[in-house]
Design an enzyme around this catalytic site. Structure first.
Site, PDB file in Angstrom:
ATOM      1  N   SER A 275      58.313  52.119  33.932  1.00 39.11           N
ATOM      2  CA  SER A 275      58.077  53.125  34.961  1.00 39.11           C
ATOM      3  C   SER A 275      59.358  53.905  35.229  1.00 39.11           C
ATOM      4  O   SER A 275      59.958  54.449  34.315  1.00 39.11           O
ATOM      5  CB  SER A 275      57.526  52.445  36.225  1.00 39.11           C
ATOM      6  OG  SER A 275      56.936  53.378  37.084  1.00 39.11           O
TER       7      SER A 275
ATOM      8  N   ASP B  60      50.955  52.916  33.688  1.00 39.86           N
ATOM      9  CA  ASP B  60      52.245  52.343  34.081  1.00 39.86           C
ATOM     10  C   ASP B  60      52.530  50.988  33.428  1.00 39.86           C
ATOM     11  O   ASP B  60      51.689  50.096  33.415  1.00 39.86           O
ATOM     12  CB  ASP B  60      52.254  52.174  35.606  1.00 39.86           C
ATOM     13  CG  ASP B  60      53.644  52.091  36.182  1.00 39.86           C
ATOM     14  OD1 ASP B  60      54.409  51.230  35.751  1.00 39.86           O
ATOM     15  OD2 ASP B  60      53.960  52.896  37.073  1.00 39.86           O
TER      16      ASP B  60
END
Length: 308
Positions: A69, A181
């Site tokens: 991320s 993610d």
């Protein structure tokens, strides 16, 4: 092509072993190869800049970086040659609008297409192969839940995929796979670092509450963020086992979108890393150990924490 890339890197690593070189081409390297795992946390990930600043100031060599991320975004920038000073300047200027454009889809409320322009203007290189420090970027296959690790080819889309926060950002399609993610599969990407050849792994874990328990969530994204935080804590066994040392900057109280608290967040990363310096220097001189240590950050300053 991915298999060919792995074969080439294996041959290169074998050659370095014969010549006594480090992954960065330094001859006679005796210091254990250090891998730094940068975990996710959206705006709170700005703390990673403070971590890198201290490691660089203390001349602690980094052989590998893996990011999830926001950790993938900062890792890609740093590995591409963006200096710590430049990262500090970017961190104080960047806002949510630089990454997102609101939309309406069954997959989420925003597209991170704007991140393409941001990354193209920030990164010093465009491919993994051109990076100054070897990097792994993690994502999660939305259909299967499998973890996906990128370490070759173009940089921009893997970083976008790693930052595609489910429920907020639309998934990113790469090679026919819908990716979201990397926090779902690799909350802190220590395992990819071991696979890359790291002898020592330093894990940066952005542990903290996403919302004020008494005030409650502000909106749906706070709810999603709190669910992520809970899931991350419940499934931390694997990545912690692959770490030699865990650093936890004090990011409690900072919201997912606390970009205007960049200076405080960077200070939190610096404080946590300085608190761990003696331990880092000590175990860099020792044989790899299976004993995990966690260093929690002291409070930076009470005034630095955002008001509820």
């Amino acid at each position: 092509m991915k298999s060919l890339g792995k074969i080439i890197r294996s041959v290169q690593a074998f050659g370095r072993g014969l010549s006594g070189q480090s992954p960065n081409g330094e001859a006679g390297q005796t210091t254990p190869h250090l891998g730094v795992a940068l975990g996710g946390g959206f705006a709170r990930g700005i703390a990673h800049v403070g971590v890198l600043k201290v490691l660089e100031a203390e001349n602690i060599p980094i052989s590998f970086i893996a990011g999830t991320s926001v950790g993938a975004l900062i890792g890609a920038a740093y590995c591409s040659g963006v200096s710590v000073e430049e990262l500090e300047q970017i961190a104080t200027r960047v806002r949510f609008k630089h990454f997102a454009r609101w939309t309406l889809s069954r997959y989420g409320f925003a597209s991170n297409q704007r991140m393409i322009g941001f990354l193209n203007s920030t990164l010093k290189v465009k491919t993994f192969e051109e990076l100054h420090i070897p990097l792994a970027v993690t994502a999660t296959d939305f259909s299967t839940g499998d973890g996906v690790v990128f370490n070759s080819g173009p940089l921009v889309d893997p970083v976008r995929a790693s930052c595609a926060y489910p429920g907020m950002f639309l998934p990113v399609k790469i090679r026919g796979r819908l990716l979201v993610d990397g926090m779902l599969a690799h909350a802190v990407p220590t395992v990819p670092l071991r696979e890359m050849g790291a002898d020592r792994v330093l894990a940066i874990h952005l542990k903290g509450k996403w919302t004020n328990g008494e005030a409650g969530p502000r909106h749906l994204f706070d709810v999603i963020g709190q669910c992520f935080a809970i899931a991350q804590e419940m499934n931390c066994g694997v990545w912690k086992q692959a770490a030699d040392l865990v650093i936890e900057p004090n990011v409690n109280g900072y919201k997912y979108d606390a970009f205007d608290n960049a200076i405080e967040l960077m200070r939190a990363g610096e404080a946590a890393t300085r608190a761990a310096l003696s331990e880092i220097k000590k175990w860099l001189q020792q044989e790899p150990s299976t004993k995990l240590k966690t260093v929690k950050s002291p409070l930076v300053q009470p005034a630095a924490m955002p008001a509820d």
